[in-house]
Design a protein around this motif. Sequence first.
Motif: not given
Length: 308
Positions: A135-149, A152-162
């Motif tokens: 996720w870190h590499l994707y957000t720094r990639s300069g690719d908007p699609m990778k950053a968006s993914l 989204d994946e980070l937020l889903l991971r946080i939601e699984r905490i429950r």
Amino acid sequence: MAESKISRTYYVPEANGVERLPTALSMFHTSPAIMRAPHWHAQVEVNYISRGWAHYNMSGHEVTFTEGDLALFWGGLPHWLDDASDDLIYAGGHLPLVHFFRLRLPSDVQARLMQGATLVTQATDGADPINFARWHLYTRSGDPMKASLAVDELLLRIERIRFSPYSLLPDSRPVADAGGLDHHASPIVVRICEYIADNFREDIDSVDIAVAADVHPKYAMTVFKKSTGMTLNDYINLMRLSYAQAMLMHDDASVLAIAMESGFGSLSAFNKSFRKVAGMSPSDFRRDVRGRPAVQMAVQSAPDRPYN
């Protein structure tokens, strides 16, 4: 806390770091430097400890995160990474409230975090270090699609905490939540946060915010207070103070100019708000930060590119 076997390196905020960008979602994967003093920022912070341990002084309690821990805390209250193992590596991100209130977390968790609690879970697995690094590499990639993914994946991971055991520290902190967010209120809080994020440096009030959120001003104030524990003015001031904090660290402008640039209508209002959060005046804060001796910087990853 154990003394390091090597000479300490210390955190020095970047000119365009998290303090200066209170509306940005940024991610990191690094060996962090120890902080000389508390800081604050207007995002919820996510920490995943890949290796070693980290000790934080939070607002009202202390906590040590160890390898495999996943933690969340509200960065709007002063917090301080004041000790860590020499081999510490952690990953995570800074979530603006527009993202945080989209999360499907239990209402008591959201309320407790906004009141200063720290969520910690040890229910992690071998996929987490791989995912956080990607996720870190994707957000720094300069690719908007990778950053968006990645977001989204980070937020889903946080939601699984429950679905797994977790702790809210300190355990004695009462939950001041009268029913939490409902399906109607949550989108309103998101719209409020989005408007404030875009306009906090302007002269805005509850009427402006309510019009943008398409609700009555009194309802906007009520639902935001119930959801965050803050008034609308509290949150606007926090955004401005986070921005001003970074300017005080790096810019040579006068305190008055910084107050105006950050959105405060007067120097007295700026001084009062700043003292409430930092425990000192803006001038003393700047003097304290700039008066510290130069130190060797820690070797870290390249600066993150924020993702809005």
